[in-house]
Design an enzyme around this catalytic site. Structure first.
Site, PDB file in Angstrom:
ATOM      1  N   PRO A 177      42.331  40.111  48.398  1.00  0.00           N
ATOM      2  CA  PRO A 177      42.924  39.137  47.472  1.00  0.00           C
ATOM      3  C   PRO A 177      41.869  38.549  46.546  1.00  0.00           C
ATOM      4  O   PRO A 177      40.820  38.090  47.005  1.00  0.00           O
ATOM      5  CB  PRO A 177      43.501  38.064  48.416  1.00  0.00           C
ATOM      6  CG  PRO A 177      43.648  38.751  49.733  1.00  0.00           C
ATOM      7  CD  PRO A 177      42.532  39.737  49.804  1.00  0.00           C
ATOM      8  N   GLU A 178      42.119  38.595  45.246  1.00  0.00           N
ATOM      9  CA  GLU A 178      41.200  38.036  44.270  1.00  0.00           C
ATOM     10  C   GLU A 178      41.756  36.712  43.749  1.00  0.00           C
ATOM     11  O   GLU A 178      42.777  36.232  44.241  1.00  0.00           O
ATOM     12  CB  GLU A 178      40.974  39.042  43.134  1.00  0.00           C
ATOM     13  CG  GLU A 178      40.359  40.354  43.591  1.00  0.00           C
ATOM     14  CD  GLU A 178      38.906  40.223  44.031  1.00  0.00           C
ATOM     15  OE1 GLU A 178      38.296  39.154  43.807  1.00  0.00           O
ATOM     16  OE2 GLU A 178      38.377  41.180  44.614  1.00  0.00           O
TER      17      GLU A 178
END
Length: 276
Positions: free
Chosen positions: A2-3
């Site tokens: 997840p960014e």
């Protein structure tokens, strides 16, 4: 992994619902990257404040009657996700932290256990201040512009894409989004960072903001298993111009998209549209 867009989408999906809630129970499963820093049951009775984000960290303020404030710093690691639900299902083997409130259950699911839930008395003391040290400027901060990016890249001999991924100039330009921003700005990802001119740095700063804004609107990117706190997948991957499109024609010029390895990550780019 997840960014920034995925973390922000996650925050938005539960923040309003949990703000003002009272903690009824807390549970810690298998150990995560770092220890919680206090007994889970000591959180019972705490009142939940407004969830915030810094880089890829989430900050959940908690007010403990008679004990002052503090909060939980959460990181989703490589494979983590947060769910917020009114139901209270039995925890599965990969459910490693539960915060049960009178508004619902916030649960961290993390198969690889690289995520974290850490107590800190504030964002300005240890351990939070140490974990957040070195993070670059937020991409939507008005101060993030070409001048800031150009100054940060000056003197760096590494490739411009690797400089973006470092996160100490600007946070949020993870692998997918760095590839897309460099394409939008017409910059070859192999260009030494120090050689990026001021006008091109301005284009790249605008591209970083634009790509991340579109990713937020699309609910993030779901390549494998990312879902927000209500189980909704992102769709930015459907808008990708270069990422994951090796050998396919560039939408702009028709040249096949190339893939190379940079810093043990896959980089996708158009060798005709992106110039050194």
């Amino acid at each position: 992994m997840p960014e920034l867009p995925e973390v922000e989408v996650t925050r938005r999906s539960f923040a309003e619902a949990i703000e003002g809630a009272t903690v009824m129970q807390a549970r810690l499963g298998k150990p995560l990257r770092w220890p919680l820093g206090r007994e889970p049951q000591s959180l019972v009775g705490a009142r939940v404040g407004a969830a915030q984000r810094r880089g890829k960290y989430l900050w959940l303020p908690l007010s403990l009657a008679g004990q002052g404030g503090g909060g939980l710093l959460l990181h989703l690691g490589m494979s983590g996700s947060l769910a917020f639900t009114a139901h209270i299902p039995e925890p599965g083997v990969h459910d490693h932290f539960d915060l049960l409130t009178d508004r619902g259950l916030l649960r961290l699911h993390d198969p690889r256990r690289f995520g974290a839930v850490v107590w800190s008395d504030s964002l300005h003391v240890e351990p939070a201040v140490k974990l957040l040290a070195g993070l670059g400027m937020e991409p939507f901060d008005p101060r993030f512009d070409g001048a800031h990016l150009h100054a940060g890249l000056r003197g760096r001999s590494v490739a411009v894409k690797l400089a973006l991924l470092a996160g100490d100039i600007v946070v949020g330009a993870g692998n997918i989004y760095a590839c897309e921003a460099l394409f939008l700005a017409g910059i070859d990802p192999r260009l030494p960072a120090r050689k990026l001119s001021r006008p091109r740095a301005e284009r790249l700063a605008n591209a970083v903001r634009g790509v991340l804004a579109r990713a937020l609107e699309a609910g993030g990117t779901t390549l494998r298993d990312f879902r927000d706190a209500h189980g909704v997948a992102g769709s930015f991957q459907m808008q990708a111009q270069v990422y994951g499109r090796e050998g396919e024609p560039c939408f702009t010029c028709g040249t096949p998209i190339r893939r190379i390895a940079q810093g043990q990550r896959s980089t996708f780019f158009c060798p005709s549209c992106q110039k050194k």
